[in-house]
Scaffold this motif. Structure first.
Motif, mmCIF file in Angstrom:
data_model
loop_
_atom_site.group_PDB
_atom_site.id
_atom_site.type_symbol
_atom_site.label_atom_id
_atom_site.label_comp_id
_atom_site.label_asym_id
_atom_site.label_seq_id
_atom_site.Cartn_x
_atom_site.Cartn_y
_atom_site.Cartn_z
ATOM 1 N N ILE A 97 0.501 -1.376 0.063
ATOM 2 C CA ILE A 97 0.018 0.322 -0.460
ATOM 3 C C ILE A 97 0.726 1.163 -0.023
ATOM 4 O O ILE A 97 0.353 1.809 -0.623
ATOM 5 C CB ILE A 97 -0.795 -0.269 1.143
ATOM 6 N N LEU A 98 1.877 1.141 0.812
ATOM 7 C CA LEU A 98 2.754 2.598 1.013
ATOM 8 C C LEU A 98 3.397 2.732 -0.222
ATOM 9 O O LEU A 98 3.508 4.095 -1.039
ATOM 10 C CB LEU A 98 4.093 2.518 1.725
ATOM 11 N N ALA A 99 3.958 2.107 -0.670
ATOM 12 C CA ALA A 99 4.687 1.514 -2.136
ATOM 13 C C ALA A 99 3.551 2.545 -3.244
ATOM 14 O O ALA A 99 4.193 3.625 -4.055
ATOM 15 C CB ALA A 99 5.405 0.675 -2.646
ATOM 16 N N ALA A 100 2.631 1.514 -3.670
ATOM 17 C CA ALA A 100 1.729 2.317 -4.133
ATOM 18 C C ALA A 100 0.959 3.813 -4.120
ATOM 19 O O ALA A 100 1.330 4.666 -5.069
ATOM 20 C CB ALA A 100 0.798 1.444 -4.513
ATOM 21 N N ALA A 101 1.385 4.570 -2.645
ATOM 22 C CA ALA A 101 0.801 4.990 -2.200
ATOM 23 C C ALA A 101 2.247 6.268 -2.948
ATOM 24 O O ALA A 101 1.663 7.983 -3.210
ATOM 25 C CB ALA A 101 0.677 5.562 -1.000
ATOM 26 N N ARG A 102 3.055 6.112 -2.578
ATOM 27 C CA ARG A 102 3.876 6.901 -3.166
ATOM 28 C C ARG A 102 3.939 6.834 -4.401
ATOM 29 O O ARG A 102 4.125 8.591 -4.545
ATOM 30 C CB ARG A 102 5.373 6.712 -2.398
ATOM 31 N N GLU A 103 3.778 6.055 -5.427
ATOM 32 C CA GLU A 103 4.164 6.490 -6.360
ATOM 33 C C GLU A 103 2.868 7.454 -7.290
ATOM 34 O O GLU A 103 2.850 8.367 -7.746
ATOM 35 C CB GLU A 103 4.058 5.124 -7.089
ATOM 36 N N ARG A 104 1.237 6.998 -6.138
ATOM 37 C CA ARG A 104 0.591 7.369 -6.863
ATOM 38 C C ARG A 104 0.351 9.138 -6.496
ATOM 39 O O ARG A 104 0.044 9.800 -7.480
ATOM 40 C CB ARG A 104 -0.954 6.659 -6.351
ATOM 41 N N PHE A 105 0.851 9.030 -5.102
ATOM 42 C CA PHE A 105 0.984 10.546 -4.907
ATOM 43 C C PHE A 105 2.270 11.511 -5.875
ATOM 44 O O PHE A 105 1.985 12.403 -6.647
ATOM 45 C CB PHE A 105 1.498 10.535 -3.467
ATOM 46 N N ALA A 106 3.150 10.936 -6.429
ATOM 47 C CA ALA A 106 4.108 11.690 -7.222
ATOM 48 C C ALA A 106 3.187 11.804 -8.067
ATOM 49 O O ALA A 106 4.005 13.117 -8.951
ATOM 50 C CB ALA A 106 5.295 10.755 -6.426
ATOM 51 N N ALA A 107 2.662 10.559 -8.410
ATOM 52 C CA ALA A 107 2.208 10.915 -10.253
ATOM 53 C C ALA A 107 1.052 11.751 -10.664
ATOM 54 O O ALA A 107 1.156 12.944 -10.655
ATOM 55 C CB ALA A 107 1.494 9.223 -10.969
ATOM 56 N N ASP A 108 0.068 11.792 -9.602
ATOM 57 C CA ASP A 108 -1.036 12.505 -9.650
ATOM 58 C C ASP A 108 -0.994 13.741 -8.918
ATOM 59 O O ASP A 108 -2.229 14.741 -8.904
ATOM 60 C CB ASP A 108 -2.124 11.181 -9.361
ATOM 61 N N GLY A 109 -0.434 13.401 -7.268
ATOM 62 C CA GLY A 109 -0.826 14.575 -6.389
ATOM 63 C C GLY A 109 -1.141 14.461 -5.796
ATOM 64 O O GLY A 109 -2.200 13.460 -5.528
ATOM 65 N N TYR A 110 -1.145 14.855 -4.168
ATOM 66 C CA TYR A 110 -2.372 14.154 -3.545
ATOM 67 C C TYR A 110 -3.909 15.118 -3.883
ATOM 68 O O TYR A 110 -4.855 13.747 -3.442
ATOM 69 C CB TYR A 110 -2.186 15.525 -2.105
ATOM 70 N N GLU A 111 -4.049 15.459 -4.174
ATOM 71 C CA GLU A 111 -5.283 15.598 -4.719
ATOM 72 C C GLU A 111 -5.684 15.229 -5.373
ATOM 73 O O GLU A 111 -7.219 14.843 -5.649
ATOM 74 C CB GLU A 111 -5.853 17.605 -5.305
ATOM 75 N N ARG A 112 -5.318 14.836 -6.380
ATOM 76 C CA ARG A 112 -6.248 13.762 -7.462
ATOM 77 C C ARG A 112 -5.528 12.613 -7.154
ATOM 78 O O ARG A 112 -6.395 11.155 -7.584
ATOM 79 C CB ARG A 112 -5.573 13.961 -9.182
ATOM 80 N N ALA A 113 -5.052 11.626 -6.281
ATOM 81 C CA ALA A 113 -4.217 10.600 -5.751
ATOM 82 C C ALA A 113 -5.792 10.509 -5.486
ATOM 83 O O ALA A 113 -6.595 10.430 -4.224
ATOM 84 C CB ALA A 113 -3.633 10.153 -5.327
ATOM 85 N N THR A 114 -6.918 8.673 -5.612
ATOM 86 C CA THR A 114 -7.110 8.521 -4.817
ATOM 87 C C THR A 114 -7.258 6.993 -4.069
ATOM 88 O O THR A 114 -6.562 6.781 -4.434
ATOM 89 C CB THR A 114 -8.997 8.066 -5.954
ATOM 90 N N ILE A 115 -7.835 7.212 -3.032
ATOM 91 C CA ILE A 115 -7.705 5.290 -2.706
ATOM 92 C C ILE A 115 -8.163 4.341 -3.319
ATOM 93 O O ILE A 115 -7.630 3.230 -3.482
ATOM 94 C CB ILE A 115 -8.289 4.970 -1.275
ATOM 95 N N ARG A 116 -9.261 4.445 -3.977
ATOM 96 C CA ARG A 116 -9.533 3.336 -5.060
ATOM 97 C C ARG A 116 -8.544 3.300 -6.191
ATOM 98 O O ARG A 116 -8.104 1.621 -6.176
ATOM 99 C CB ARG A 116 -10.509 3.770 -6.051
ATOM 100 N N ALA A 117 -7.581 4.167 -6.303
ATOM 101 C CA ALA A 117 -6.085 3.598 -7.734
ATOM 102 C C ALA A 117 -5.576 3.204 -6.835
ATOM 103 O O ALA A 117 -5.085 2.424 -7.307
ATOM 104 C CB ALA A 117 -6.250 5.269 -8.226
ATOM 105 N N ILE A 118 -5.581 3.602 -5.819
ATOM 106 C CA ILE A 118 -3.642 3.080 -4.891
ATOM 107 C C ILE A 118 -4.295 1.977 -4.361
ATOM 108 O O ILE A 118 -3.788 0.766 -4.629
ATOM 109 C CB ILE A 118 -3.739 3.869 -3.453
#
Length: 195
Positions: free
Chosen positions: A23-44
């Protein structure tokens, strides 16, 4: 029977650690790619190949996940290399560049104001990164924490008004003018004799 009973919790613990790590690895990548606002729990969750409810089970909220996932290195300048009378300006200049170039820093500020895990992350950044820099300029070692806290209040207040709340007068101020206004204040907090 005891050995197999004790291996079940160990096996669960390993799966739990593996899930948390994924989860943490996916979250880091998603937050880096999409930013905080656009990153979603579902995508992570999709990236980690788990159900979104598992993300919530481990981290409670998007804010909690963000606080756990994001590591921030402020790359603060070595104030021993800066002329003593310029340390305030150097720090303000550095922080303005950070806020304007790093979306994660603004997100951490937002999360830190509303989430316990985010507040703990901000406290860790203060303790591990800002205090050592303040020690380089402060004339009284016993006053380092208080003086660093005053600097943090000034810089975080600016970040809150300019980058989070986006108050028009704060947004409109040119960087050079902000440095001219705030540099002497941060300088005084770090280097002036005790009041």
């Amino acid at each position: 029977m005891t050995s197999s009973a004790s291996s079940v919790p160990a096996s669960r613990s390993r799966r739990s650690d593996a899930t948390r790590t994924a989860i943490l690895a996916a979250a880091r990548e998603r937050f880096a790619a999409d930013g905080y606002e656009r990153a979603t729990i579902r995508a992570i969750a999709r990236d980690a190949r788990i159900d979104p409810s598992m993300v919530m089970r481990y981290f409670g909220s998007k804010e909690g996940l963000f606080a756990a996932a994001v590591t921030l290195d402020l790359h603060l300048p070595d104030l021993r290399q800066v002329p003593h009378e310029e340390v305030g300006r150097a720090l303000v200049t550095h922080f303005l560049a950070l806020w304007e170039e790093n979306e994660e820093l603004t997100a951490v500020l937002r999360v830190g104001a509303t989430n316990e895990a985010g507040a703990e992350r901000m406290q860790g950044i203060f303790r591990d990164q800002l205090l050592p820099v303040a020690r380089q300029a402060c004339p009284d070692p016993e006053q380092v924490p208080a003086r660093a806290a005053l600097c943090a209040a000034q810089l975080l207040g600016l970040a809150l008004t300019r980058y989070v709340l986006r108050l028009p007068p704060a947004v409109a101020l040119p960087r050079a003018e902000l440095v001219a206004w705030l540099g002497p204040t941060v300088q005084r907090y770090l280097t002036a004799p005790s009041p």
